[in-house]
Design a protein around this motif. Sequence first.
Motif, PDB file in Angstrom:
ATOM      1  N   SER A   1     -28.623  -9.632  -2.571  1.00  0.00           N
ATOM      2  CA  SER A   1     -29.708 -10.436  -1.978  1.00  0.00           C
ATOM      3  C   SER A   1     -30.130  -9.886  -0.621  1.00  0.00           C
ATOM      4  N   ALA A   2     -29.205  -9.160   0.030  1.00  0.00           N
ATOM      5  CA  ALA A   2     -29.514  -8.647   1.369  1.00  0.00           C
ATOM      6  C   ALA A   2     -30.108  -7.236   1.329  1.00  0.00           C
ATOM      7  N   MET A   3     -30.307  -6.692   0.126  1.00  0.00           N
ATOM      8  CA  MET A   3     -30.805  -5.308   0.000  1.00  0.00           C
ATOM      9  C   MET A   3     -32.299  -5.225   0.350  1.00  0.00           C
TER      10      MET A   3
ATOM     11  N   PHE B   1     -35.745 -17.017  -5.980  1.00  0.00           N
ATOM     12  CA  PHE B   1     -36.079 -15.664  -6.420  1.00  0.00           C
ATOM     13  C   PHE B   1     -34.789 -14.870  -6.692  1.00  0.00           C
ATOM     14  N   ASN B   2     -33.866 -14.899  -5.715  1.00  0.00           N
ATOM     15  CA  ASN B   2     -32.627 -14.124  -5.878  1.00  0.00           C
ATOM     16  C   ASN B   2     -31.803 -14.630  -7.059  1.00  0.00           C
ATOM     17  N   ASN B   3     -31.713 -15.967  -7.184  1.00  0.00           N
ATOM     18  CA  ASN B   3     -30.925 -16.519  -8.292  1.00  0.00           C
ATOM     19  C   ASN B   3     -31.526 -16.144  -9.636  1.00  0.00           C
TER      20      ASN B   3
ATOM     21  N   MET C   1     -32.805 -26.765   4.670  1.00  0.00           N
ATOM     22  CA  MET C   1     -33.322 -25.411   4.397  1.00  0.00           C
ATOM     23  C   MET C   1     -34.868 -25.412   4.374  1.00  0.00           C
ATOM     24  N   ASP C   2     -35.493 -24.425   5.046  1.00  0.00           N
ATOM     25  CA  ASP C   2     -36.969 -24.406   5.057  1.00  0.00           C
ATOM     26  C   ASP C   2     -37.510 -23.897   3.713  1.00  0.00           C
TER      27      ASP C   2
ATOM     28  N   LEU D   1     -37.412 -20.698  -1.482  1.00  0.00           N
ATOM     29  CA  LEU D   1     -38.128 -19.806  -2.405  1.00  0.00           C
ATOM     30  C   LEU D   1     -37.373 -18.490  -2.587  1.00  0.00           C
ATOM     31  N   VAL D   2     -36.893 -17.943  -1.464  1.00  0.00           N
ATOM     32  CA  VAL D   2     -36.146 -16.676  -1.519  1.00  0.00           C
ATOM     33  C   VAL D   2     -34.869 -16.861  -2.339  1.00  0.00           C
TER      34      VAL D   2
END
Length: 249
Positions: free
Chosen positions: A182-184, A11-13, A1-2, A7-8
């Motif tokens: 997370s996809a919003m 953030f979401n978690n 994973m990059d 980071l994203v």
Amino acid sequence: MDPVSILVNLFNNFFFIALPYIAVIVFLVGTIYRYRSTAFRYSSLSSQFLEGKNLFWGTIPFHIGILVVFLGHLTAFMFPRETLLWNSEPVRLIILEVSAFIFGLSVLFGLVSLFVRRITNDRIRVVTTKMDIFIELLLIVEVIFGCWIALGYRWGSSWFAADLSPYLWSIIKLSPQIDAVSAMPVVIKLHIILAFSIVLIFPFTRLVHFLVAPLHYLVRPYQVVMWNWDRKAIRDPNTPWSPTPPKNN
Ligand code: HEM
């Protein structure tokens, strides 16, 4: 994973799993502790005696709007199937969305009036705390996001019921499913994060008055008469007059 995806993910978690639990725990412990330690300050400390006219034009549109919008969110959360069924008829969907938006604007109008009153009126400024300013600003930003979402990401009552209600239920069932949230789009994420943040700081603000809304005023008699005397005895002409008041007077 990059690194960006990591980071994203982080953030979401944090914002969609950790924050809701932290917010609910602080809310429960904080509101109960505050009620038990300073019950008399569990209020919105009315400022009507200091200024009444601007208060009316702020507080009435704000409270009517926020109660309807709050109940609207609650309904889509509690009854997602029924909400989707209602929205399956386009006319009903449009009636729901347009009226919700009007109440949203009413919240925004009322809140901005209340905020301006708080910072421009000298008498009100004296009884205004930093937290009053902070929470009203937070509510203003939250409502602006809400109105923005209503205009920019239609039809919220349907996608909330289909995607966000299951997410919130997954949090309650202690098995968080955050794929949908997370996809919003960013503005919707910010609206959700701010909502959890408001729940988090709720016990430290004047918003606690919502939990002790005097709903019994709707059904209680206008005047409550307390009798400290024995009613029958005092009305009886044979009862001798006593110069001493009853012990509890
Ligand atoms: C049944 C529910 C509610 C009742 C009965 C109620 C009642 C009140 C009352 C009596 C005041 C004081 C107004 C004055 O200065 O005389 C007030 C102020 C306020 N309420 Fe509520 N409220 C309710 C729900 C809410 C909710 C849900 C929110 C926000 C989420 C809210 C936010 C506020 C704020 C921010 C103020 C301060 C306004 C200002 O003076 O600048 N209230 N409320």
